[in-house]
Design an enzyme around this catalytic site. Structure first.
Site, PDB file in Angstrom:
ATOM      1  N   GLY A  90       0.768  -1.244   0.000  1.00 46.45           N
ATOM      2  CA  GLY A  90       0.000   0.000   0.000  1.00 46.45           C
ATOM      3  C   GLY A  90       0.795   1.288   0.000  1.00 46.45           C
ATOM      4  N   GLU A 129       3.811   3.830   6.511  1.00 50.34           N
ATOM      5  CA  GLU A 129       2.610   2.999   6.353  1.00 50.34           C
ATOM      6  C   GLU A 129       1.587   3.776   5.520  1.00 50.34           C
ATOM      7  OE1 GLU A 129       1.038   0.372   6.198  1.00 50.34           O
ATOM      8  OE2 GLU A 129       0.344  -0.355   8.155  1.00 50.34           O
ATOM      9  N   ASP A 130       0.733   3.077   4.807  1.00 51.52           N
ATOM     10  CA  ASP A 130      -0.332   3.766   4.066  1.00 51.52           C
ATOM     11  C   ASP A 130      -1.465   4.167   5.021  1.00 51.52           C
ATOM     12  OD1 ASP A 130      -1.065   1.111   4.500  1.00 51.52           O
ATOM     13  OD2 ASP A 130      -1.876   0.790   2.495  1.00 51.52           O
ATOM     14  N   ASP A 145      -4.976   1.430  10.869  1.00 55.99           N
ATOM     15  CA  ASP A 145      -6.400   1.182  11.104  1.00 55.99           C
ATOM     16  C   ASP A 145      -6.548   0.645  12.536  1.00 55.99           C
ATOM     17  OD1 ASP A 145      -9.092   0.747  10.583  1.00 55.99           O
ATOM     18  OD2 ASP A 145      -8.780  -1.096   9.470  1.00 55.99           O
ATOM     19  N   LYS A 190      -6.660   6.123  10.865  1.00 52.36           N
ATOM     20  CA  LYS A 190      -8.073   5.878  11.217  1.00 52.36           C
ATOM     21  C   LYS A 190      -8.118   5.705  12.720  1.00 52.36           C
ATOM     22  CE  LYS A 190      -9.799   3.528   7.064  1.00 52.36           C
ATOM     23  NZ  LYS A 190     -10.263   2.198   6.592  1.00 52.36           N
ATOM     24  N   PHE A 213     -14.102   3.095   3.341  1.00 57.58           N
ATOM     25  CA  PHE A 213     -12.977   2.265   2.934  1.00 57.58           C
ATOM     26  C   PHE A 213     -12.246   3.026   1.841  1.00 57.58           C
ATOM     27  CE2 PHE A 213     -10.657  -1.122   0.907  1.00 57.58           C
ATOM     28  CZ  PHE A 213     -10.154  -1.792   2.013  1.00 57.58           C
ATOM     29  N   ASP A 240      -5.785  -0.308  -2.063  1.00 58.86           N
ATOM     30  CA  ASP A 240      -6.604  -1.193  -2.894  1.00 58.86           C
ATOM     31  C   ASP A 240      -7.851  -1.693  -2.184  1.00 58.86           C
ATOM     32  OD1 ASP A 240      -5.192  -3.001  -1.068  1.00 58.86           O
ATOM     33  OD2 ASP A 240      -5.994  -4.605  -2.326  1.00 58.86           O
ATOM     34  N   ARG A 272      -5.564   0.665  -7.110  1.00 63.97           N
ATOM     35  CA  ARG A 272      -4.307   1.241  -6.605  1.00 63.97           C
ATOM     36  C   ARG A 272      -3.804   2.368  -7.505  1.00 63.97           C
ATOM     37  NH1 ARG A 272      -2.102  -2.010  -2.480  1.00 63.97           N
ATOM     38  NH2 ARG A 272      -2.390  -4.243  -2.720  1.00 63.97           N
TER      39      ARG A 272
HETATM   40  P1  IMP Z   1      -4.301  -2.496  10.669  1.00 67.52           P
HETATM   41  O1  IMP Z   1      -3.406  -3.623  11.040  1.00 67.52           O
HETATM   42  O2  IMP Z   1      -5.720  -2.757  11.006  1.00 67.52           O
HETATM   43  O3  IMP Z   1      -3.838  -1.156  11.233  1.00 67.52           O
HETATM   44  O4  IMP Z   1      -4.349  -2.448   9.103  1.00 67.52           O
HETATM   45  C1  IMP Z   1      -3.497  -1.750   8.352  1.00 67.52           C
HETATM   46  C2  IMP Z   1      -3.565  -2.225   6.913  1.00 67.52           C
HETATM   47  O5  IMP Z   1      -4.887  -2.595   6.504  1.00 67.52           O
HETATM   48  C3  IMP Z   1      -3.165  -1.068   6.009  1.00 67.52           C
HETATM   49  O6  IMP Z   1      -1.778  -1.059   5.811  1.00 67.52           O
HETATM   50  C4  IMP Z   1      -3.919  -1.368   4.752  1.00 67.52           C
HETATM   51  O7  IMP Z   1      -3.165  -2.207   3.928  1.00 67.52           O
HETATM   52  C5  IMP Z   1      -5.158  -2.115   5.210  1.00 67.52           C
HETATM   53  N1  IMP Z   1      -6.308  -1.182   5.261  1.00 67.52           N
HETATM   54  C6  IMP Z   1      -6.942  -0.721   6.361  1.00 67.52           C
HETATM   55  N2  IMP Z   1      -7.936   0.129   6.033  1.00 67.52           N
HETATM   56  C7  IMP Z   1      -7.912   0.216   4.681  1.00 67.52           C
HETATM   57  C8  IMP Z   1      -8.681   0.970   3.719  1.00 67.52           C
HETATM   58  O8  IMP Z   1      -9.591   1.749   4.052  1.00 67.52           O
HETATM   59  N3  IMP Z   1      -8.333   0.821   2.411  1.00 67.52           N
HETATM   60  C9  IMP Z   1      -7.329  -0.012   2.006  1.00 67.52           C
HETATM   61  N4  IMP Z   1      -6.584  -0.732   2.864  1.00 67.52           N
HETATM   62  C10 IMP Z   1      -6.868  -0.620   4.189  1.00 67.52           C
END
Ligand code: IMP
Length: 175
Positions: free
Chosen positions: A42, A97-98, A101, A129, A150, A157, A163
């Protein structure tokens, strides 16, 4: 797939925000040479734009993490599928990081990188987020704080689609 577009973040808005982050990193690390570690896939567009706007020397590497689960939700079970290849012992590291979440991916990676004894670890994310956080993580540099939807585009993606969009769309997925 049925979806509604909740919000669009334009190329211009993204570019200004990336510039702002790059300036902050450049001044915070002006006598250092940080190692930026991006989390694939990402972050690839964000990383490419960010490093070209940072005005100090840096090193670059990537990791890849796989999490099991559905397209739009993190399941919490994470494993590393590509490790850091540069030597980072004693060096200042910035994880790029992108989206942060739940925070699960990042906290897993921070623990992993800590074992390699870098001088410091900071975190830079394009999107935070914060309201969905499950695992507490400190974010040092962030672009946008988003609450709902989302996100796709600018490297992000949905099931490997979208992407390539130069802007970010926040979608309400209705399927
Ligand atoms: P976490 O471990 O829940 O913090 O997830 C992080 C990863 O989930 C990010 O690096 C993204 O690859 C993916 N992700 C979380 N939310 C989104 C979204 O809204 N769009 C796309 N990818 C997401």
């Amino acid at each position: 797939m049925e979806y509604r577009i909740l919000k669009k973040i334009s190329e211009e808005t993204i570019s200004k925000k990336v510039e702002e982050i790059a300036q902050n990193i450049s001044s915070d690390y002006k006598d250092k040479e940080p190692v930026l570690i991006g989390i694939l896939n990402g972050c690839f567009i964000f990383m490419a734009d960010l490093i070209r706007k940072i005005s100090i020397p840096l090193e670059l590497d990537f990791v890849r993490l796989a999490s099991y689960g559905s397209n739009s939700a993190s399941s919490g079970r994470i494993r590393l599928t590509k490790d850091v290849e540069l030597l980072i012992r004693g060096k200042p590291v910035i994880i790029v990081e992108d989206i942060v979440d739940t925070g699960l991916t990042l906290s897993y990676l921070i623990k992993h990188i800590e074992k390699k004894a870098p001088e410091s670890i900071k975190v830079c994310t394009l999107i935070n987020k914060v309201e969905r956080r499950y695992k507490e993580v400190v974010i040092d540099y962030q672009g946008f704080d988003l609450k709902e939807g989302f996100l796709v585009g600018y490297g992000l993606d949905y099931g490997e689609n979208y992407r390539y969009l130069p802007y970010i769309l926040s979608l309400k997925i209705e399927d």
